[in-house]
Motif scaffolding. Structure first.
Motif, PDB file in Angstrom:
ATOM      1  N   CYS A   5      -9.221  -5.641   8.208  1.00  0.00           N
ATOM      2  CA  CYS A   5      -9.334  -4.437   9.042  1.00  0.00           C
ATOM      3  C   CYS A   5     -10.165  -3.331   8.405  1.00  0.00           C
ATOM      4  O   CYS A   5     -10.562  -2.394   9.078  1.00  0.00           O
ATOM      5  CB  CYS A   5      -7.946  -3.913   9.395  1.00  0.00           C
ATOM      6  N   GLY A   6     -10.397  -3.408   7.094  1.00  0.00           N
ATOM      7  CA  GLY A   6     -11.215  -2.406   6.423  1.00  0.00           C
ATOM      8  C   GLY A   6     -10.486  -1.152   5.995  1.00  0.00           C
ATOM      9  O   GLY A   6     -11.081  -0.261   5.396  1.00  0.00           O
ATOM     10  N   HIS A   7      -9.198  -1.046   6.276  1.00  0.00           N
ATOM     11  CA  HIS A   7      -8.438   0.141   5.871  1.00  0.00           C
ATOM     12  C   HIS A   7      -8.151   0.121   4.374  1.00  0.00           C
ATOM     13  O   HIS A   7      -8.127  -0.942   3.740  1.00  0.00           O
ATOM     14  CB  HIS A   7      -7.116   0.218   6.636  1.00  0.00           C
ATOM     15  N   ALA A   8      -7.900   1.294   3.823  1.00  0.00           N
ATOM     16  CA  ALA A   8      -7.539   1.400   2.414  1.00  0.00           C
ATOM     17  C   ALA A   8      -6.192   0.731   2.178  1.00  0.00           C
ATOM     18  O   ALA A   8      -5.291   0.823   3.015  1.00  0.00           O
ATOM     19  CB  ALA A   8      -7.472   2.867   2.006  1.00  0.00           C
ATOM     20  N   VAL A   9      -6.060   0.029   1.043  1.00  0.00           N
ATOM     21  CA  VAL A   9      -4.813  -0.638   0.683  1.00  0.00           C
ATOM     22  C   VAL A   9      -4.494  -0.354  -0.777  1.00  0.00           C
ATOM     23  O   VAL A   9      -5.373  -0.051  -1.572  1.00  0.00           O
ATOM     24  CB  VAL A   9      -4.874  -2.178   0.902  1.00  0.00           C
ATOM     25  N   CYS A  10      -3.224  -0.470  -1.111  1.00  0.00           N
ATOM     26  CA  CYS A  10      -2.797  -0.340  -2.501  1.00  0.00           C
ATOM     27  C   CYS A  10      -3.371  -1.522  -3.283  1.00  0.00           C
ATOM     28  O   CYS A  10      -3.168  -2.675  -2.882  1.00  0.00           O
ATOM     29  CB  CYS A  10      -1.274  -0.343  -2.582  1.00  0.00           C
ATOM     30  N   PRO A  11      -4.074  -1.279  -4.378  1.00  0.00           N
ATOM     31  CA  PRO A  11      -4.671  -2.383  -5.126  1.00  0.00           C
ATOM     32  C   PRO A  11      -3.655  -3.250  -5.855  1.00  0.00           C
ATOM     33  O   PRO A  11      -3.984  -4.343  -6.305  1.00  0.00           O
ATOM     34  CB  PRO A  11      -5.600  -1.676  -6.112  1.00  0.00           C
ATOM     35  N   GLU A  12      -2.419  -2.785  -5.952  1.00  0.00           N
ATOM     36  CA  GLU A  12      -1.407  -3.543  -6.673  1.00  0.00           C
ATOM     37  C   GLU A  12      -0.552  -4.417  -5.761  1.00  0.00           C
ATOM     38  O   GLU A  12      -0.158  -5.503  -6.150  1.00  0.00           O
ATOM     39  CB  GLU A  12      -0.536  -2.587  -7.482  1.00  0.00           C
ATOM     40  N   CYS A  13      -0.274  -3.936  -4.534  1.00  0.00           N
ATOM     41  CA  CYS A  13       0.606  -4.723  -3.659  1.00  0.00           C
ATOM     42  C   CYS A  13      -0.009  -5.053  -2.304  1.00  0.00           C
ATOM     43  O   CYS A  13       0.515  -5.875  -1.580  1.00  0.00           O
ATOM     44  CB  CYS A  13       1.934  -4.009  -3.461  1.00  0.00           C
ATOM     45  N   GLY A  14      -1.104  -4.408  -1.928  1.00  0.00           N
ATOM     46  CA  GLY A  14      -1.770  -4.702  -0.672  1.00  0.00           C
ATOM     47  C   GLY A  14      -1.234  -3.971   0.540  1.00  0.00           C
ATOM     48  O   GLY A  14      -1.698  -4.195   1.655  1.00  0.00           O
ATOM     49  N   SER A  15      -0.273  -3.071   0.363  1.00  0.00           N
ATOM     50  CA  SER A  15       0.261  -2.323   1.496  1.00  0.00           C
ATOM     51  C   SER A  15      -0.825  -1.418   2.075  1.00  0.00           C
ATOM     52  O   SER A  15      -1.602  -0.812   1.348  1.00  0.00           O
ATOM     53  CB  SER A  15       1.457  -1.477   1.055  1.00  0.00           C
ATOM     54  N   HIS A  16      -0.851  -1.317   3.396  1.00  0.00           N
ATOM     55  CA  HIS A  16      -1.821  -0.467   4.076  1.00  0.00           C
ATOM     56  C   HIS A  16      -1.315   0.969   4.208  1.00  0.00           C
ATOM     57  O   HIS A  16      -2.065   1.842   4.614  1.00  0.00           O
ATOM     58  CB  HIS A  16      -2.113  -1.017   5.463  1.00  0.00           C
ATOM     59  N   ASP A  17      -0.049   1.202   3.941  1.00  0.00           N
ATOM     60  CA  ASP A  17       0.515   2.544   4.080  1.00  0.00           C
ATOM     61  C   ASP A  17       0.276   3.354   2.819  1.00  0.00           C
ATOM     62  O   ASP A  17       1.186   3.570   2.010  1.00  0.00           O
ATOM     63  CB  ASP A  17       2.003   2.472   4.417  1.00  0.00           C
ATOM     64  N   VAL A  18      -0.966   3.758   2.646  1.00  0.00           N
ATOM     65  CA  VAL A  18      -1.342   4.575   1.502  1.00  0.00           C
ATOM     66  C   VAL A  18      -2.046   5.829   2.007  1.00  0.00           C
ATOM     67  O   VAL A  18      -2.624   5.841   3.089  1.00  0.00           O
ATOM     68  CB  VAL A  18      -2.279   3.820   0.529  1.00  0.00           C
ATOM     69  N   VAL A  19      -1.962   6.875   1.236  1.00  0.00           N
ATOM     70  CA  VAL A  19      -2.716   8.093   1.506  1.00  0.00           C
ATOM     71  C   VAL A  19      -3.775   8.168   0.439  1.00  0.00           C
ATOM     72  O   VAL A  19      -3.470   8.184  -0.752  1.00  0.00           O
ATOM     73  CB  VAL A  19      -1.807   9.341   1.477  1.00  0.00           C
ATOM     74  N   GLN A  20      -5.004   8.188   0.872  1.00  0.00           N
ATOM     75  CA  GLN A  20      -6.122   8.221  -0.066  1.00  0.00           C
ATOM     76  C   GLN A  20      -6.644   9.650  -0.129  1.00  0.00           C
ATOM     77  O   GLN A  20      -6.956  10.251   0.891  1.00  0.00           O
ATOM     78  CB  GLN A  20      -7.219   7.281   0.429  1.00  0.00           C
ATOM     79  N   ILE A  21      -6.714  10.190  -1.336  1.00  0.00           N
ATOM     80  CA  ILE A  21      -7.256  11.531  -1.506  1.00  0.00           C
ATOM     81  C   ILE A  21      -8.476  11.453  -2.398  1.00  0.00           C
ATOM     82  O   ILE A  21      -8.623  10.539  -3.207  1.00  0.00           O
ATOM     83  CB  ILE A  21      -6.215  12.528  -2.081  1.00  0.00           C
ATOM     84  N   SER A  22      -9.368  12.398  -2.225  1.00  0.00           N
ATOM     85  CA  SER A  22     -10.593  12.417  -3.006  1.00  0.00           C
ATOM     86  C   SER A  22     -10.945  13.857  -3.343  1.00  0.00           C
ATOM     87  O   SER A  22     -10.661  14.774  -2.577  1.00  0.00           O
ATOM     88  CB  SER A  22     -11.741  11.772  -2.217  1.00  0.00           C
ATOM     89  N   ARG A  23     -11.566  14.039  -4.478  1.00  0.00           N
ATOM     90  CA  ARG A  23     -12.042  15.354  -4.888  1.00  0.00           C
ATOM     91  C   ARG A  23     -13.556  15.316  -4.758  1.00  0.00           C
ATOM     92  O   ARG A  23     -14.257  14.820  -5.610  1.00  0.00           O
ATOM     93  CB  ARG A  23     -11.647  15.658  -6.331  1.00  0.00           C
ATOM     94  N   VAL A  24     -14.050  15.801  -3.640  1.00  0.00           N
ATOM     95  CA  VAL A  24     -15.478  15.735  -3.376  1.00  0.00           C
ATOM     96  C   VAL A  24     -16.132  17.090  -3.555  1.00  0.00           C
ATOM     97  O   VAL A  24     -17.141  17.223  -4.228  1.00  0.00           O
ATOM     98  CB  VAL A  24     -15.735  15.204  -1.942  1.00  0.00           C
ATOM     99  N   THR A  25     -15.568  18.095  -2.970  1.00  0.00           N
ATOM    100  CA  THR A  25     -16.204  19.407  -3.006  1.00  0.00           C
ATOM    101  C   THR A  25     -15.384  20.419  -3.805  1.00  0.00           C
ATOM    102  O   THR A  25     -15.353  21.589  -3.483  1.00  0.00           O
ATOM    103  CB  THR A  25     -16.413  19.935  -1.576  1.00  0.00           C
TER     104      THR A  25
END
Length: 120
Positions: free
Chosen positions: A74-94
């Motif tokens: 599906c292309g959604h972000a996943v936890c790299p350790e368990c594969g769960s799709h219920d993750v919140v991805q945050i980024s420091r861009v600006t």
């Protein structure tokens, strides 16, 4: 994420969530937070349900991880350790931390395409 052979067979069988036959679909209701087999949601009546990725198991016990992976189906972000799709991805861009869920599709793809380096 190391996907199991069974999970990889699903990726080969279905190239997108839309290809999953309706009788095999499961749905996530973001109103009452249930995973259901039919639409509308039998618990709350919500009609705008998200097709659930068959690789998602909805249970991540990790609080913070340093990296992120993306689901091959599906292309959604996943936890790299368990594969769960219920993750919140945050980024420091600006200069400040921000949940990337509100970003447009182009900005989210740019985030996926970034090359990540590890400083030794």
């Amino acid at each position: 994420m190391d996907w199991s052979p069974e999970q990889l067979k699903l990726v080969e069988k279905y190239h997108s969530l839309a290809e999953i036959p309706e009788k095999e679909r499961r749905y996530k209701c973001h109103t009452c937070h249930f995973v259901v087999d039919e639409t509308p949601c039998p618990h709350c009546g919500e009609t705008a349900l998200e097709i659930m990725c068959p690789l998602d198991h909805c249970d991540c016990h990790h609080s913070i991880v340093e990296s992120i992976d993306y689901c091959p189906l599906c292309g959604h972000a996943v936890c790299p350790e368990c594969g769960s799709h219920d993750v919140v991805q945050i980024s420091r861009v600006t200069g400040y931390l921000q949940d990337v869920a509100g970003w447009n599709a182009g900005k989210q793809q740019e985030l996926k395409d970034r090359v990540r380096y590890t400083v030794a």
